[in-house]
Design a protein around this motif. Structure first.
Motif, PDB file in Angstrom:
ATOM      1  N   ASN A   1       8.228   6.987 -11.143  1.00 40.50           N
ATOM      2  CA  ASN A   1       7.493   6.789 -12.564  1.00 40.50           C
ATOM      3  C   ASN A   1       7.612   8.196 -13.048  1.00 40.50           C
ATOM      4  N   TYR A   2       6.896   9.071 -12.211  1.00 38.89           N
ATOM      5  CA  TYR A   2       6.778  10.460 -12.739  1.00 38.89           C
ATOM      6  C   TYR A   2       7.984  11.103 -12.726  1.00 38.89           C
ATOM      7  N   TYR A   3       8.795  10.989 -11.777  1.00 38.53           N
ATOM      8  CA  TYR A   3      10.190  11.586 -11.764  1.00 38.53           C
ATOM      9  C   TYR A   3      11.285  11.205 -12.960  1.00 38.53           C
ATOM     10  N   ASN A   4      11.038   9.983 -13.423  1.00 41.72           N
ATOM     11  CA  ASN A   4      11.922   9.653 -14.418  1.00 41.72           C
ATOM     12  C   ASN A   4      11.294  10.095 -15.800  1.00 41.72           C
ATOM     13  N   GLN A   5      10.088  10.517 -15.830  1.00 35.82           N
ATOM     14  CA  GLN A   5       9.491  11.087 -17.182  1.00 35.82           C
ATOM     15  C   GLN A   5       9.771  12.884 -16.811  1.00 35.82           C
ATOM     16  N   GLY A   6      10.508  13.258 -15.955  1.00 38.11           N
ATOM     17  CA  GLY A   6      10.599  14.596 -15.889  1.00 38.11           C
ATOM     18  C   GLY A   6       9.272  15.265 -15.111  1.00 38.11           C
TER      19      GLY A   6
ATOM     20  N   MET B   1       7.918  16.259 -11.973  1.00 36.93           N
ATOM     21  CA  MET B   1       8.313  16.468 -10.557  1.00 36.93           C
ATOM     22  C   MET B   1       7.117  16.657  -9.514  1.00 36.93           C
ATOM     23  N   GLU B   2       6.017  17.525 -10.252  1.00 38.99           N
ATOM     24  CA  GLU B   2       4.868  17.916  -9.606  1.00 38.99           C
ATOM     25  C   GLU B   2       4.156  16.545  -9.342  1.00 38.99           C
ATOM     26  N   ASP B   3       3.942  15.709 -10.067  1.00 41.32           N
ATOM     27  CA  ASP B   3       3.179  14.615  -9.738  1.00 41.32           C
ATOM     28  C   ASP B   3       4.034  13.561  -9.067  1.00 41.32           C
ATOM     29  N   ALA B   4       5.277  13.645  -8.926  1.00 40.23           N
ATOM     30  CA  ALA B   4       6.231  12.750  -8.350  1.00 40.23           C
ATOM     31  C   ALA B   4       5.946  13.225  -6.812  1.00 40.23           C
ATOM     32  N   LEU B   5       5.718  14.564  -6.442  1.00 41.43           N
ATOM     33  CA  LEU B   5       5.578  14.985  -5.253  1.00 41.43           C
ATOM     34  C   LEU B   5       4.169  14.870  -4.584  1.00 41.43           C
ATOM     35  N   VAL B   6       3.356  14.737  -5.538  1.00 39.45           N
ATOM     36  CA  VAL B   6       1.833  14.252  -5.200  1.00 39.45           C
ATOM     37  C   VAL B   6       1.706  12.788  -4.741  1.00 39.45           C
ATOM     38  N   GLU B   7       2.665  12.087  -5.379  1.00 41.13           N
ATOM     39  CA  GLU B   7       2.624  10.659  -4.851  1.00 41.13           C
ATOM     40  C   GLU B   7       3.580  10.440  -3.419  1.00 41.13           C
ATOM     41  N   ILE B   8       4.243  11.223  -3.192  1.00 37.72           N
ATOM     42  CA  ILE B   8       5.024  11.550  -1.877  1.00 37.72           C
ATOM     43  C   ILE B   8       3.999  11.953  -0.858  1.00 37.72           C
TER      44      ILE B   8
ATOM     45  N   TYR C   1       1.171  -1.229  -0.067  1.00 38.03           N
ATOM     46  CA  TYR C   1       0.158   0.087   0.052  1.00 38.03           C
ATOM     47  C   TYR C   1       0.863   1.290   0.085  1.00 38.03           C
ATOM     48  N   LEU C   2       2.072   1.102   0.561  1.00 40.13           N
ATOM     49  CA  LEU C   2       3.165   2.407   0.419  1.00 40.13           C
ATOM     50  C   LEU C   2       3.732   2.278  -0.873  1.00 40.13           C
ATOM     51  N   TYR C   3       4.516   1.168  -1.098  1.00 40.66           N
ATOM     52  CA  TYR C   3       5.424   0.987  -2.240  1.00 40.66           C
ATOM     53  C   TYR C   3       4.912   1.101  -3.533  1.00 40.66           C
ATOM     54  N   ILE C   4       3.434   0.996  -3.666  1.00 40.77           N
ATOM     55  CA  ILE C   4       2.833   1.482  -5.014  1.00 40.77           C
ATOM     56  C   ILE C   4       3.160   3.005  -5.333  1.00 40.77           C
ATOM     57  N   ASN C   5       3.174   3.654  -4.221  1.00 44.91           N
ATOM     58  CA  ASN C   5       3.532   5.212  -4.412  1.00 44.91           C
ATOM     59  C   ASN C   5       4.852   5.443  -4.599  1.00 44.91           C
ATOM     60  N   VAL C   6       5.601   4.659  -3.838  1.00 45.03           N
ATOM     61  CA  VAL C   6       7.205   4.838  -3.950  1.00 45.03           C
ATOM     62  C   VAL C   6       7.565   4.795  -5.631  1.00 45.03           C
ATOM     63  N   PHE C   7       6.989   3.869  -6.232  1.00 47.75           N
ATOM     64  CA  PHE C   7       7.583   3.290  -7.390  1.00 47.75           C
ATOM     65  C   PHE C   7       6.687   4.302  -8.295  1.00 47.75           C
ATOM     66  N   ASN C   8       5.522   4.571  -8.134  1.00 48.78           N
ATOM     67  CA  ASN C   8       4.699   5.823  -8.944  1.00 48.78           C
ATOM     68  C   ASN C   8       5.380   7.010  -8.896  1.00 48.78           C
TER      69      ASN C   8
END
Length: 511
Positions: free
Chosen positions: A144-149, A151-158, A134-141
């Motif tokens: 996913n966003y970060y590797n696509q550049g 950062m905004e959605d990567a922070l949403v996952e955090i 339940y936590l790791y799915i957001n870590v890797f998601n």
């Protein structure tokens, strides 16, 4: 003969119920064209592709499968991880987001459910995902966003991780240490069955795996805290980065988190998070009565045939001399041994093009989360299995006695021709075989719930080095226990900027 048909109908229906379940396509509802092409699943080809690191083919095979409606979340998690490894980040994004919503709904229902029918096998329930998934799915998601550049959605996952900590993990900890209340009728029926079979229930329950303690409850992920800390530093949020640093220090005291927050003036920082190995899998621990009983469980007066693991219960003959087939009773629970999990990668290091070497520290062993989850579940699942198996075995034995008694009456030779006697004997033998199958079917249906995401990494290593602003190339090397390089991944033209970290993700997933 009608009785024979009824017995076989019951066995047939039981088999159908065991094998049938609504199935759905793994690709149902997915919109993105970025998903790998669907390939017909073949276990041998899948394992070969996985060993070669061909994660695209692996994901394509899982996308081409039909799975039980109860296993959609588990299958989605596997596909999302394989797509992430294949660097199909957009495709992995879609399935992660879809599955995160499914898990939220399923987990909410699971936590609020306090009374359950103990005769319902856990495998017949919807898979909700484990607390660590339940936590790791957001870590890797987030990756996913970060590797696509993005950062905004990567922070949403955090932020989702932090919200889950507040809204879910605490509730999970409370629920994990509570005993699930079984239906009163189930308990009463189980007690009756135990007396009938001559089982000392308190002594049997003493064979249960230990009940979960506070130390067994999964509370947080070091990898999640590390990723949050680095991303917060990238975003200029030193305050929240320090909070993550403090939590990380408690989760993994040996990990150097302070360096991340102490970038020297005029320099930047190159960080690498490296995922390696594959997570271990839980397995079914079966416990057979009376074969696996050392002492104390068998009540006085019960009759056992055979010795050791092959011993069986033999009930007294019925009034007319008919004997029910000897049988055993199976109880199960999930188990896990990290020592049995293969670990091809033992250490990870960065080798800069200039020759400098930086070892990466162990950030998190994901197998610890599996072990904790199993310890939380084992005792409860064993208790439910005891109730479930006793009740169902009692029903099968009672039905078998009635069927055999009726068939035995048909063996009365008075006034029968030789042909009629042969037919009656055949009918009795068929009934007997049906009773044996029906009683054994209870054990075949008694299975432990060992479902989990199978393609999470086993370990995460991380660390970095402060560097002057510029562009750098380096290699991430994965080494076995003897120091031999088992794999390496080259990175070129990574830009380091003053005052901030840059993160690079590397993987070495070996089956």
């Amino acid at each position: 003969m009608k009785r024979v048909l009824k017995i076989f109908s019951a066995v047939l229906v039981a088999g159908v119920l065991l094998c049938s379940c609504a199935s759905v396509s793994s690709s149902a509802g997915l919109q993105s064209s970025a998903h790998p092409k669907k390939i017909r699943y073949n276990e041998k080809r899948f394992n070969s592709a996985l060993a070669k690191g061909d994660f695209t083919s692996c994901a394509g095979m899982l996308l081409g499968q039909n799975v039980s409606g109860n296993d959609v979340i588990r299958q989605n998690l596997d596909i999302a991880m394989l797509e992430h490894y294949a660097k199909a980040y957009g495709a992995s994004n879609e399935i992660c987001n879809k599955t995160d919503g499914l898990m939220h709904d399923a987990v909410t229902k699971s936590i609020t459910k306090t009374v359950a029918s103990a005769t319902l096998n856990e495998n017949a329930s919807e898979y909700t995902g484990t607390v660590y998934e339940y936590l790791y799915i957001n870590v890797f998601n987030a990756l996913n966003y970060y590797n696509q550049g993005n950062m905004e959605d990567a922070l949403v996952e955090i932020r989702k991780i932090n919200n889950k900590q507040r809204e879910y993990i605490t509730k999970y900890g409370e629920a994990a240490l509570q005993q699930v209340q079984a239906d009163t009728k189930d308990i009463t029926d189980a007690d009756y069955a135990a007396r009938f079979f001559g089982i000392n229930v308190p002594a049997l329950k003493a064979k249960s795996p230990p009940a979960a303690t506070e130390a067994d409850v999964f509370r947080d992920s070091a990898a999640a805290r590390y990723l949050s800390m680095v991303f917060m530093m990238m975003n200029g949020d030193g305050g929240n980065a320090r909070v993550d640093r403090d939590v990380l220090a408690k989760l993994n005291p040996g990990f150097d988190a302070d360096s991340e927050l102490a970038i020297p003036d005029g320099k930047g920082r190159l960080d690498v998070v490296a995922f390696s190995n594959l997570i271990g899998r839980r397995y079914e621990q079966a416990f057979y009565f009376p074969g696996d009983v050392v002492s104390g469980v068998l009540a006085a007066g019960s009759h056992i045939v055979g010795r050791g693991p092959e011993s069986l219960i033999m009930l007294p003959p019925l009034a007319d001399g008919v004997e029910i087939p000897a049988f055993r009773i199976k109880f199960v629970y999930p188990n896990y041994k990290e020592s049995a999990v293969p670990r091809k990668v033992s250490s990870v290091r960065i080798v800069m093009d200039g020759g400098a070497v930086q070892n990466l520290q162990l950030l998190e062993n994901f197998n610890d989360a599996v072990a904790m989850d199993v310890r939380v579940r084992a005792s409860k699942d064993f208790g439910r299995s005891v109730i479930r198996s006793l009740v169902k075995k009692m029903s099968a034995v009672a039905a078998g006695e009635a069927a055999l008694a009726a068939a035995y009456k048909g063996l009365d030779k008075n006034g029968r021709s030789a042909g009629e006697e042969i037919l009656a004997r055949i009918a009795y033998n068929v009934t007997y075989a049906g009773v044996v199958a029906a009683i054994e079917a209870v054990d075949l249906a008694e299975t432990a719930d060992v479902r989990q995401c199978r393609y999470l990494p086993g370990t995460a290593n991380a660390g970095g080095v402060a560097l002057a602003p510029g562009t750098y190339s380096f290699t991430v090397q994965y080494l076995d226990s003897g120091g031999k390089i088992v794999n390496e991944e080259k990175f070129s033209s990574v830009e380091v900027r003053a005052g901030k970290p840059v993160l690079v993700e590397s993987i070495c997933i070996k089956s």
